[in-house]
Motif scaffolding. Structure first.
Motif: not given
Length: 172
Positions: A126-152
């Motif tokens: 999970g560590g790499t996933m958390i940091l990649n998600n953090l990067k996406s959110i901080a830089e673009t305002g939201r997680p990637s589409l794949g992560i958003r679908l996973m959260y759904l």
């Protein structure tokens, strides 16, 4: 003395303001998109000694319990960590933020994981996933589409979480 795995250390460089990254990791007023879309709840705020939990969006299940160990905005946040669905020993999670030019270096360190446990396996993955998600959110305002679908899917499948994770078993 119980055997422990070496610390798991994950690091990423994020092109964002340190305050933005810090807020994403410590906010309690919205889901933490970087951390599996869980909601951070505490009693008494994020101060050393305060109990904390990571809950599902509905609040019906507690995913993680812990206690704040260190809170030094915007550079270091350390807390104990135990998944409620596992009976594994507690470990610690440390987030360290350092300004590097126009970017922020974020180090996620998991300390004291007992080897061979479900917690160790989850934290290693999970560590790499958390940091990649953090990067996406901080830089673009939201997680990637794949992560958003996973959260759904997480939201839709909350009913399959073990009964032992229900909030009634984990008063804060």
């Amino acid at each position: 003395m119980a055997e422990q795995t070496p610390d798991a250390v994950f690091r990423i460089l994020i092109k964002a303001d340190i305050q933005r990254v810090w807020h994403e990791l410590t906010k309690t007023d919205a889901a933490q998109g970087a951390v599996f879309n869980a909601w951070l709840h505490t009693r008494g705020g994020l101060v050393p000694g305060a109990a904390m939990q990571m809950r599902t969006g509905t609040g019906k299940h507690v995913l993680v319990v812990g206690e704040v160990v260190e809170f030094n905005p915007p550079h270091r946040f350390v807390h104990t960590h135990r998944f409620t669905q596992h009976d594994d020993p507690v470990c610690q999670v440390a987030y360290e933020l350092k300004q590097v030019g126009a970017s922020v270096e974020v180090t996620l360190r998991v300390i004291g994981m007992p080897p061979g446990t479900a917690t160790a396996k989850s934290m290693q993955g999970g560590g790499t996933m958390i940091l990649n998600n953090l990067k996406s959110i901080a830089e673009t305002g939201r997680p990637s589409l794949g992560i958003r679908l996973m959260y759904l899917m997480f939201d839709w499948l909350e009913f399959v979480l073990p009964a032992k994770t229900q909030s009634r078993h984990w008063p804060l």
